[in-house]
Design a protein around this motif. Structure first.
Motif, PDB file in Angstrom:
ATOM      1  N   ALA A 116     -85.639  58.275 -21.998  1.00  0.00           N
ATOM      2  CA  ALA A 116     -84.751  57.117 -22.093  1.00  0.00           C
ATOM      3  C   ALA A 116     -84.224  56.952 -23.516  1.00  0.00           C
ATOM      4  O   ALA A 116     -83.041  56.668 -23.733  1.00  0.00           O
ATOM      5  N   LEU A 117     -85.095  57.154 -24.510  1.00  0.00           N
ATOM      6  CA  LEU A 117     -84.677  57.025 -25.901  1.00  0.00           C
ATOM      7  C   LEU A 117     -83.674  58.115 -26.269  1.00  0.00           C
ATOM      8  O   LEU A 117     -82.721  57.873 -27.015  1.00  0.00           O
ATOM      9  N   LEU A 118     -83.882  59.317 -25.745  1.00  0.00           N
ATOM     10  CA  LEU A 118     -82.937  60.400 -26.019  1.00  0.00           C
ATOM     11  C   LEU A 118     -81.558  60.092 -25.441  1.00  0.00           C
ATOM     12  O   LEU A 118     -80.541  60.571 -25.951  1.00  0.00           O
ATOM     13  N   ARG A 119     -81.518  59.284 -24.379  1.00  0.00           N
ATOM     14  CA  ARG A 119     -80.241  58.882 -23.788  1.00  0.00           C
ATOM     15  C   ARG A 119     -79.721  57.599 -24.425  1.00  0.00           C
ATOM     16  O   ARG A 119     -78.741  57.032 -23.961  1.00  0.00           O
ATOM     17  N   HIS A 120     -80.421  57.150 -25.479  1.00  0.00           N
ATOM     18  CA  HIS A 120     -80.059  55.934 -26.207  1.00  0.00           C
ATOM     19  C   HIS A 120     -80.047  54.708 -25.294  1.00  0.00           C
ATOM     20  O   HIS A 120     -79.199  53.823 -25.430  1.00  0.00           O
ATOM     21  N   LYS A 121     -80.984  54.665 -24.354  1.00  0.00           N
ATOM     22  CA  LYS A 121     -81.124  53.491 -23.515  1.00  0.00           C
ATOM     23  C   LYS A 121     -81.577  52.302 -24.367  1.00  0.00           C
ATOM     24  O   LYS A 121     -82.434  52.432 -25.236  1.00  0.00           O
ATOM     25  N   SER A 122     -81.023  51.139 -24.101  1.00  0.00           N
ATOM     26  CA  SER A 122     -81.393  49.934 -24.830  1.00  0.00           C
ATOM     27  C   SER A 122     -82.815  49.518 -24.479  1.00  0.00           C
ATOM     28  O   SER A 122     -83.297  49.732 -23.357  1.00  0.00           O
TER      29      SER A 122
ATOM     30  N   ARG B  11     -87.652  59.625 -35.059  1.00  0.00           N
ATOM     31  CA  ARG B  11     -87.520  58.184 -34.826  1.00  0.00           C
ATOM     32  C   ARG B  11     -86.030  57.857 -34.722  1.00  0.00           C
ATOM     33  O   ARG B  11     -85.200  58.482 -35.384  1.00  0.00           O
ATOM     34  N   GLU B  12     -85.712  56.874 -33.894  1.00  0.00           N
ATOM     35  CA  GLU B  12     -84.325  56.424 -33.845  1.00  0.00           C
ATOM     36  C   GLU B  12     -84.081  55.441 -34.990  1.00  0.00           C
ATOM     37  O   GLU B  12     -84.876  54.528 -35.211  1.00  0.00           O
ATOM     38  N   TYR B  13     -82.995  55.655 -35.708  1.00  0.00           N
ATOM     39  CA  TYR B  13     -82.642  54.830 -36.859  1.00  0.00           C
ATOM     40  C   TYR B  13     -81.263  54.233 -36.621  1.00  0.00           C
ATOM     41  O   TYR B  13     -80.321  54.941 -36.242  1.00  0.00           O
TER      42      TYR B  13
ATOM     43  N   PHE C 117     -81.211  60.100 -35.000  1.00  0.00           N
ATOM     44  CA  PHE C 117     -82.612  60.483 -34.996  1.00  0.00           C
ATOM     45  C   PHE C 117     -82.970  60.999 -36.389  1.00  0.00           C
ATOM     46  O   PHE C 117     -82.261  61.844 -36.943  1.00  0.00           O
ATOM     47  N   ILE C 118     -84.055  60.486 -36.947  1.00  0.00           N
ATOM     48  CA  ILE C 118     -84.520  60.918 -38.264  1.00  0.00           C
ATOM     49  C   ILE C 118     -85.907  61.544 -38.129  1.00  0.00           C
ATOM     50  O   ILE C 118     -86.651  61.254 -37.182  1.00  0.00           O
ATOM     51  N   SER C 119     -86.238  62.392 -39.071  1.00  0.00           N
ATOM     52  CA  SER C 119     -87.551  63.038 -39.055  1.00  0.00           C
ATOM     53  C   SER C 119     -88.651  62.011 -39.290  1.00  0.00           C
ATOM     54  O   SER C 119     -88.558  61.171 -40.189  1.00  0.00           O
ATOM     55  N   ALA C 120     -89.712  62.097 -38.486  1.00  0.00           N
ATOM     56  CA  ALA C 120     -90.846  61.194 -38.627  1.00  0.00           C
ATOM     57  C   ALA C 120     -91.967  61.795 -39.471  1.00  0.00           C
ATOM     58  O   ALA C 120     -93.029  61.174 -39.624  1.00  0.00           O
ATOM     59  N   GLY C 121     -91.768  62.996 -40.010  1.00  0.00           N
ATOM     60  CA  GLY C 121     -92.767  63.594 -40.889  1.00  0.00           C
ATOM     61  C   GLY C 121     -93.990  64.137 -40.173  1.00  0.00           C
ATOM     62  O   GLY C 121     -95.039  64.346 -40.792  1.00  0.00           O
TER      63      GLY C 121
ATOM     64  N   MET D 244     -87.379  68.404 -30.315  1.00  0.00           N
ATOM     65  CA  MET D 244     -87.705  67.108 -30.920  1.00  0.00           C
ATOM     66  C   MET D 244     -88.446  66.231 -29.918  1.00  0.00           C
ATOM     67  O   MET D 244     -88.199  66.280 -28.710  1.00  0.00           O
ATOM     68  N   PHE D 245     -89.353  65.424 -30.462  1.00  0.00           N
ATOM     69  CA  PHE D 245     -90.251  64.576 -29.685  1.00  0.00           C
ATOM     70  C   PHE D 245     -90.090  63.149 -30.190  1.00  0.00           C
ATOM     71  O   PHE D 245     -90.553  62.817 -31.286  1.00  0.00           O
ATOM     72  N   PRO D 246     -89.388  62.287 -29.448  1.00  0.00           N
ATOM     73  CA  PRO D 246     -89.174  60.916 -29.932  1.00  0.00           C
ATOM     74  C   PRO D 246     -90.474  60.116 -30.020  1.00  0.00           C
ATOM     75  O   PRO D 246     -91.296  60.135 -29.104  1.00  0.00           O
ATOM     76  N   VAL D 247     -90.644  59.422 -31.118  1.00  0.00           N
ATOM     77  CA  VAL D 247     -91.827  58.592 -31.344  1.00  0.00           C
ATOM     78  C   VAL D 247     -91.441  57.134 -31.098  1.00  0.00           C
ATOM     79  O   VAL D 247     -90.598  56.575 -31.812  1.00  0.00           O
ATOM     80  N   HIS D 248     -92.049  56.516 -30.103  1.00  0.00           N
ATOM     81  CA  HIS D 248     -91.786  55.097 -29.852  1.00  0.00           C
ATOM     82  C   HIS D 248     -92.958  54.223 -30.293  1.00  0.00           C
ATOM     83  O   HIS D 248     -92.857  53.010 -30.337  1.00  0.00           O
ATOM     84  N   GLU D 249     -94.084  54.867 -30.628  1.00  0.00           N
ATOM     85  CA  GLU D 249     -95.254  54.107 -31.050  1.00  0.00           C
ATOM     86  C   GLU D 249     -95.077  53.582 -32.485  1.00  0.00           C
ATOM     87  O   GLU D 249     -94.117  53.921 -33.166  1.00  0.00           O
TER      88      GLU D 249
END
Length: 347
Positions: A51-57, A252-254, A282-286, A322-327
């Motif tokens: 969902a985050l990759l699709r930029h869902k609100s 992470r989404e920025y 999307f930015i690098s989360a390190g 890439m692996f989106p981090v929502h935590e």
């Protein structure tokens, strides 16, 4: 079976609230149920990240992003039958229903197999100077600055040890003795620690070339030593292994809002005016997972930063995912981040 009511939400629950349940519930799954406790769907880390990759609100109703047809077990199934289905379908969780379709419990593969140790190595990067936190770092490496009553690096190591990791490398350069004296061989945390010292700074990826040749046989987690996060490391490794790339980069989404009206035009004619638009990146989360082959391609003593290393892999035709981090995630790079960490560790 696991108790399930603390991880249940309704179909119209907003995604942001469902993510909160996902993080606090500790089961890596949310059950979507109706008023009669009948299962309507499930939400996992994977569903959230897609969902985050699709930029869902974050205000999106959970029914729009959930899995609406999850596999389930029946109340009278044996442990062997449940385990067989989970292994054949590569499932981590299986809701258990009664004959009326009501949820009565949750089985997890982790509990059924009771596999707690993770043999993948972890490389914590702790050699930086932390110049943006001067004068706090004048006589202390940034990863050894205390958040609450513990150094940042100890909080990171402890969270990874709690997740089951036990084989650690730590890179050092600036004031290395403070790190070595504090952590020793890792036995205090029931882990093993080996140190990789950079005589001269080698960039954010150069220390990989100093790892013992041939010793890394499994995908390795590489993590900056100034991050606080509650990322699900098991899910990260499972994602990397499933996609079989050379590397997986956590992102992470920025959001960045332009403080003006943005004009779109064709020649001298205005076609559209967007007032203070928000751009999302999307930015690098390190945090990275690196294949042993990639690690072997970094030469000893080579100075290279991680973005350059990953670009080289991409240009060579190797897959970088890439692996989106929502935590929860906090990069303690500036003084206000450090103060924020102090406030959040007390809350």
């Amino acid at each position: 079976m696991k108790q399930w009511k603390s991880i249940a939400v309704s179909r119209d629950t907003q995604l942001e609230a469902a993510i909160s349940v996902l993080e606090t519930g500790g089961q890596r799954i949310v059950l979507v149920v109706d008023d009669d406790e009948r299962l309507q769907g499930t939400l996992t880390d994977g569903d959230v990240r897609r969902a985050l990759l699709r930029h869902k609100s974050l205000t999106t109703p959970v029914e729009q992003v959930m899995c609406a047809s999850p596999q389930v077990a029946q109340l009278d199934w044996s442990r062997e039958r449940i385990l067989s289905l989970m292994e054949s379908s590569r499932l981590l969780h299986l809701p258990v229903l009664d004959s009326s379709g009501r949820v009565v419990g949750l089985e997890t593969l982790h509990e059924l197999l009771d596999k707690k140790r993770i043999d993948n190595p972890v490389f914590l990067m702790a050699g930086g100077f932390g110049k943006r936190l001067y004068p706090l770092t004048q006589d202390c490496p940034k990863p050894m600055l205390k958040v609450g009553d513990k150094p940042i690096l100890e909080l990171i190591l402890q969270s990874l040890a709690d997740a089951g990791f036990h084989h650690f490398y730590i890179s050092t350069h600036y004031l290395p003795e403070m790190i070595r004296d504090h952590f020793g061989d890792g036995s205090k945390w029931k882990v093993s620690i080996q140190y990789v010292h950079e005589d001269a700074p080698l960039g954010t990826g150069g220390a990989l070339g100093l790892l013992p040749p041939g010793e890394i046989q499994l995908p390795m987690i590489l993590m900056n030593g100034d991050l606080l996060t509650r990322i699900d490391y098991r899910s990260l490794l499972e994602f990397h292994q499933r996609h079989q790339g050379a590397a997986t980069l956590c992102v992470r989404e920025y959001e960045s809002q332009i403080p003006y009206g943005v004009i779109q035009s064709e020649g001298h004619r205005i076609t559209h005016i967007v007032e203070k638009p928000i751009q999302r990146f999307f930015i690098s989360a390190g945090i990275y997972v690196l294949s042993p082959d990639l690690i072997g391609r970094v030469a000893p003593g080579q100075h290279i930063d991680m973005p350059t290393l990953l670009e080289q892999e991409i240009l060579a035709g190797r897959e970088v995912n890439m692996f989106p981090v929502h935590e929860y995630w906090l990069d303690i790079g500036r003084m206000d981040d450090f103060h924020r960490a102090q406030d959040e560790v007390r809350s």
